[in-house]
Scaffold this active site. Structure first.
Site, PDB file in Angstrom:
ATOM      1  CB  SER A 185      10.549   5.001 -14.527  1.00  0.00           C
ATOM      2  OG  SER A 185      11.637   4.131 -14.773  1.00  0.00           O
ATOM      3  CG  HIS A 229       9.920   0.711 -11.378  1.00  0.00           C
ATOM      4  ND1 HIS A 229      10.767   1.654 -10.838  1.00  0.00           N
ATOM      5  CD2 HIS A 229       9.847   1.007 -12.717  1.00  0.00           C
ATOM      6  CE1 HIS A 229      11.190   2.467 -11.786  1.00  0.00           C
ATOM      7  NE2 HIS A 229      10.639   2.108 -12.937  1.00  0.00           N
ATOM      8  CG  ASP A 262      11.091   1.403  -7.149  1.00  0.00           C
ATOM      9  OD1 ASP A 262      11.470   1.067  -8.278  1.00  0.00           O
ATOM     10  OD2 ASP A 262      10.363   2.383  -6.929  1.00  0.00           O
TER      11      ASP A 262
END
Length: 306
Positions: free
Chosen positions: A118, A285, A258
């Site tokens: 991320s 995610h 995601d």
């Protein structure tokens, strides 16, 4: 199998901090094993390393030493709550300097792999763009090449939420009441679909979120109230025009559900010369929590390949 673990801190002296700072880290495995270590960059910004902990099992499955650390302002590293809203302090450059300091202090700056998840992938890309001599391979997991693309993807995903949830989110974002309980409940509907689909949420993810709630200084300053309502200093961040400078072999990872949809990662795939892309069909995610065995297999095999 018990994983040998070492926890410690290194001094870090960013300009303007106003006090001595330390970066906390932990090593899973043995840096003297002869196998190149993997350094993990957590997300947020400001969400501590805990939710990445399944990756430590690369030591068990592939003999890869894994280093995790909490970036400044969160987890076990120095907190600076008085810098809330100080966009001049909380910068990409600050966290790049922290990473470089850690690599140097550990003596691995000449030979290491890097995995960023991320926000950590954004930071990893920024690091790789500078072509550091010791970076061998890069893994970018669930990360955007542009926050504008990230918000565009989030807006489309929000349209798939129940109408009342959409209305609740919009109302509180418009009224500036995103700290309300009602917004939090609505926000979790999105998170359950596009951040972590495992129910109940794994302990590692719950702990990371708890720690974020206790100190959201970095997250609020750089990101904003939620994963999908970005108001902070990263709002216009992009490396689309620079990712072609990444020369390290790169593995891209994202999940079918995601929030880092294919559209937000595609610029990496188009512009990095030596690149591979793995999709996780049952994940959103956090594939390291949602499909942990396959995650270890894919990452371990990639890092160990020539």
């Amino acid at each position: 199998m018990t994983i040998p673990t070492t926890e410690a801190e290194v001094d870090f002296a960013p300009p303007g901090a106003g006090k001595p700072c330390k970066t906390w880290y932990t090593i899973f495995g043995n840096l003297k094993s002869g196998t190149r270590p993997l350094v993990c960059l957590h997300g947020g910004p400001g969400v501590p390393h805990d939710y990445l902990l399944p990756i430590r099992n690369l030591w068990t499955t592939h003999g890869i030493p894994v280093i995790m650390y909490d970036q400044l302002g969160c987890g076990n590293s120095t907190h600076i709550k008085e810098k809330l809203g100080d966009g001049g302090f909380w910068t990409v450059s600050l966290f790049l300097s922290e990473l470089e300091n850690l690599l140097s202090q550990l003596g691995i700056q000449d030979d290491y792999d890097l995995l960023g998840q991320s926000w950590g992938g954004m930071l990893g890309a920024e690091h790789a763009i500078r072509q550091p001599k010791g970076l061998h391979k890069l893994v970018i997991a669930d990360s955007p090449a542009s926050m504008v693309l990230w918000v565009e993807a989030a807006d489309k995903l929000r349209e798939g939420l129940p109408k009342d949830v959409q209305q609740t989110l919009l109302k509180h974002e418009r009224d500036g009441t995103t700290d309300s309980k009602e917004y939090e409940v609505a926000m979790h509907v999105y998170y359950d679909r596009h951040v972590c689909r495992v129910k109940p949420w794994p302990e590692e993810f719950e702990k990371a979120n708890q720690l974020l709630e206790e100190d959201n200084t970095v997250f609020m300053t750089m990101n904003g109230p939620s994963e999908f309502f970005v108001t902070g200093t990263l709002k216009t961040w992009s490396v689309i025009d620079e990712v072609h400078k990444i020369i390290a072999p790169t593995l891209l990872i994202n999940g079918k559900y995601d929030e880092a949809q294919d559209s937000v990662m595609e610029p990496f795939y188009k512009s990095i010369k030596n690149v591979k892309w793995e999709h996780f069909p049952e994940s959103s995610h956090l594939p390291q929590l949602e499909e942990p065995e396959r995650f270890l297999e894919v990452v371990g095999k990639y890092l160990k390949s020539e």
